[in-house]
Design a protein around this motif. Structure first.
Motif, PDB file in Angstrom:
ATOM      1  N   LEU A   3       0.823  -1.197   0.000  1.00  0.00           N
ATOM      2  CA  LEU A   3       0.000   0.000   0.000  1.00  0.00           C
ATOM      3  C   LEU A   3       0.868   1.262   0.000  1.00  0.00           C
ATOM      4  N   ASN A   7       0.824   4.129  -2.644  1.00  0.00           N
ATOM      5  CA  ASN A   7       0.531   5.524  -2.291  1.00  0.00           C
ATOM      6  C   ASN A   7       1.604   6.465  -2.814  1.00  0.00           C
ATOM      7  N   VAL A  29      -7.559   6.209  -7.044  1.00  0.00           N
ATOM      8  CA  VAL A  29      -7.835   6.583  -5.643  1.00  0.00           C
ATOM      9  C   VAL A  29      -9.307   6.337  -5.310  1.00  0.00           C
ATOM     10  N   LEU A  32      -9.875   2.809  -4.835  1.00  0.00           N
ATOM     11  CA  LEU A  32      -9.450   2.335  -3.507  1.00  0.00           C
ATOM     12  C   LEU A  32     -10.538   2.605  -2.463  1.00  0.00           C
ATOM     13  N   ILE A  33     -11.096   3.840  -2.531  1.00  0.00           N
ATOM     14  CA  ILE A  33     -12.138   4.208  -1.554  1.00  0.00           C
ATOM     15  C   ILE A  33     -13.339   3.257  -1.700  1.00  0.00           C
ATOM     16  N   LYS A  37     -10.638   0.718   1.115  1.00  0.00           N
ATOM     17  CA  LYS A  37      -9.257   0.942   1.573  1.00  0.00           C
ATOM     18  C   LYS A  37      -9.133   2.372   2.098  1.00  0.00           C
ATOM     19  N   ASN A  38      -8.134   2.608   2.959  1.00  0.00           N
ATOM     20  CA  ASN A  38      -7.971   3.937   3.520  1.00  0.00           C
ATOM     21  C   ASN A  38      -7.009   4.761   2.669  1.00  0.00           C
ATOM     22  N   ALA A  39      -7.511   5.844   2.087  1.00  0.00           N
ATOM     23  CA  ALA A  39      -6.642   6.659   1.221  1.00  0.00           C
ATOM     24  C   ALA A  39      -6.439   8.047   1.809  1.00  0.00           C
ATOM     25  N   SER A  40      -6.580   8.150   3.150  1.00  0.00           N
ATOM     26  CA  SER A  40      -6.606   9.501   3.743  1.00  0.00           C
ATOM     27  C   SER A  40      -5.256  10.218   3.645  1.00  0.00           C
ATOM     28  N   LEU A  42      -3.366  10.576   1.262  1.00  0.00           N
ATOM     29  CA  LEU A  42      -3.152  11.259  -0.026  1.00  0.00           C
ATOM     30  C   LEU A  42      -3.799  12.649  -0.025  1.00  0.00           C
ATOM     31  N   TYR A  64     -13.533  12.596  -3.644  1.00  0.00           N
ATOM     32  CA  TYR A  64     -12.570  12.238  -2.597  1.00  0.00           C
ATOM     33  C   TYR A  64     -12.737  13.142  -1.378  1.00  0.00           C
TER      34      TYR A  64
END
Length: 620
Positions: A3, A7, A29, A32-33, A37-40, A42, A64
């Motif tokens: 991951l 990222n 992205v 992923l959301i 998944k956690n994309a915080s 970014l 996002y």
């Protein structure tokens, strides 16, 4: 760490100079959301692109931001001026998205900015943006309830909106912020009725539910005796109010308010909706508002919903169970739809059983009992037990079959399965209480089976019956007590309590045979592990065994222990469910859920109905 490297790649792509790379990165992205998944982390790299010229990229950036604005409040606040600029963007989608991000940040410090943005968006030319402002009203209200008065002004303005896009969302805001402000609805009532068919489905649900509540405060009850129903006759309504009739309001025949009819007429086509929630909400509207003879038009649509998923079936069956208590005739023609399938889950089976029991009458009872005989053999024990309860209810409600049902239940006592036996004993006990005179044979039969019955509740019920009718089985009761004295110490608590009870009653009616047995049992109970049993034993001894100290109570021992007892009423669990509006969470759980709005009773005299008149402004 896959991951992390991913990222890093995405960050590089987002910071590159190529639009195509950025767009590709944003698509990944958002992907992923969507997968959870956690994309915080970014966030900083994404938020830089909020001012991009590329509309596609911008839209994805806003998707996002709406998701992470609340988690990353500080970073979102740094970009707040960009969002404010975007509120003036020529593209309606961007304006709406900017408002969504603003209202998702949820920091008290920006409440004034949000308030201003909502007010401006409510006057936007695009219905999509106005819809978004209605959604933002609810978010702002939960963040700062003190803004209520200002928000009501915006709601009032949006309620006047003629767009079908806005209608559902603004009524939702109305229900959240000020559901009691019925006065805001008057002028918009007819418009909402007429727009209803074209509003999106979830909007329809909210509007129908609100209009059901509204109608119950504005119109008189169509359920009166001697009501007049004329689909189109509006004239009579307005003319009937001349002066000399004012005094005799009671005598005036009921004539339906045209606005009341309008609501019923405009919701009826929605029974064909493919959305089950819409069908359910129209059904509850008819149940609560329509004249009795018109309610049955919802039957077919509700029965159609039973082909849907089991979650939907569960809710629909609950509502049908409530309806079928008061209006058997509505669902009787569709009785076969409520026959249980082997593939149904237990909670669905028991609801169908409930409905079949509600529908039972002299004409169809033999069919229903045949159906029940199959259910009792079911592998699903909880369901078999519920069927036995249902047979008991049919037996009390329909006197012709009481004896047949009792004999059937007695046969079940020799069943191999102990849950079936236990349930039968409990139900027989209730039935015998309703007509105790002729049943000493059944009690004798139960005494014979007593040794083989192991379920505590069933043993306790038989002991209670022995004690209650001990004078009808004078030979058998003492013998059962003798057996109980042997096994007293290893029995369950409820069985021990009933043994003490039986001992006391026999001591009073047949002390010659049972005096010593009773004293032996009371001595065992005196030293029992369980507090309740020691307590009960002490009380019973004082009550029945005379001594110098307790002469006063002793005279009344017979009247206390052998008092005639009222028979239990076997009734539906859904009997008073209709105190909650059908189709609501409160109705489903049978308790008042938070946010539940009561349905008021019909007013005795209709409020002024000219409040709904709207002046039509002719175009110049």
């Amino acid at each position: 760490d896959v991951l992390d490297t991913e990222n890093e790649d995405l960050k590089e792509m987002l910071e590159s100079n190529k639009e195509s790379l950025k767009l590709e990165a944003m698509k990944r992205v958002v992907g992923l959301i969507a997968k959870g998944k956690n994309a915080s982390e970014l966030f900083p790299a994404v938020v830089k692109n909020v001012a991009s010229k590329n509309i596609e990229l911008k839209k994805l950036v806003y998707v996002y931001l709406v998701r992470y604005a609340e988690e990353q409040q500080d970073l979102a606040l740094l970009s707040i001026s960009t969002f404010q600029r975007a509120l003036k963007d020529p593209n309606q989608f961007i304006r709406a998205s900017a408002l969504r991000v603003l209202s998702s940040i949820r920091v008290p410090i920006i409440v004034p900015i949000m308030m201003l943005a909502i007010k401006e968006a409510a006057a936007d030319l695009s219905p999509y943006v106005r819809k978004t402002s209605a959604h933002a009203i609810q978010k702002l209200f939960s963040l700062d309830p003190d803004q209520k008065e200002q928000l009501i002004e915006v709601i009032e303005k949006l309620l006047k909106d003629k767009s079908t896009l806005v209608a559902g969302s603004v009524v939702m805001a109305f229900e959240e912020v000020c559901p009691d402000r019925i006065d805001l609805i008057h002028k918009n009532y007819r418009k909402l009725c007429n727009l209803l068919v074209d509003v999106e489905e979830w909007g329809q649900v909210v509007i129908i539910s609100m209009l059901t509540r509204y109608a119950r405060t504005q119109f008189t009850s169509p359920w009166k005796e001697g009501a007049v129903f004329d689909e189109n006759n509006e004239k009579t309504f307005y003319d009937s109010d001349s002066e000399e009739k004012k005094g005799q309001i009671e005598a005036k025949p009921y004539i339906m308010d045209p606005d009341h009819r309008l609501l019923l007429r405009n919701t009826k086509p929605l029974l064909q909706s493919r959305n089950t929630a819409v069908v359910m909400s129209v059904a509850q509207l008819y149940w609560h508002l329509a004249p009795k003879h018109e309610v049955s038009i919802v039957t077919k649509s509700l029965v159609r919903l039973l082909r849907s998923h089991r979650e939907v079936q569960y809710i629909v069956l609950q509502n049908i169970a409530t309806m079928s208590i008061q209006r058997k005739g509505m669902f009787e023609p569709f009785m076969k739809s409520f026959y249980v399938r082997s593939t149904d889950a237990t909670h669905i089976k028991t609801l169908k059983l409930e409905i079949l029991t509600n529908l039972a009458n002299e004409a169809n009872i033999s069919t229903i009992l045949r159906e029940f005989q199959t259910y009792v053999k079911s592998q699903d024990k909880a369901f078999a037990a519920a069927t036995i309860q249902a047979i008991g209810r049919c037996a009390t409600n329909i006197s012709e079959v009481t004896d047949t049902c009792l004999n059937g239940l007695v046969l079940l006592l020799s069943n191999r399965d102990e849950t079936v036996v236990a349930e039968s004993v409990v139900v027989i006990k209730k039935l015998l209480q309703t007509q105790p005179t002729q049943h000493s044979e059944i009690i004798k039969h139960m005494a014979k089976l007593f040794d083989n019955i192991t379920v505590p509740m069933a043993r306790a019920s038989i002991l209670w019956l022995m004690g209650e009718y001990c004078e009808r089985v004078p030979k058998i009761a003492p013998d059962v007590l003798r057996k109980m004295a042997k096994t007293f110490t290893i029995e369950e608590d409820i069985v021990k309590l009933q043994t003490v009870n039986l001992a006391a009653k026999l001591y009073l009616t047949n002390s010659k045979q049972t005096k010593l047995l009773t004293q032996y049992i009371l001595n065992l109970g005196k030293y029992d592990q369980n507090y309740d049993i020691r307590d009960r034993t002490r009380f019973i001894r004082q009550l029945i065994v005379p001594s110098e100290k307790n002469g006063a109570l002793n005279k009344y021992a017979r009247r206390i222990l052998l008092a005639p007892k009222p028979a239990p009423v076997l009734e539906s669990a859904f009997k008073d469910r209709d105190r909650y509006q059908l189709g609501t969470l409160s109705h489903s759980l049978n308790i008042k859920a938070t946010g539940y709005q009561e349905l008021s009773d019909w007013p005795a005299v209709a409020p002024d109905q000219s409040v709904r008149n709207v002046e039509v402004i002719e175009p110049v």
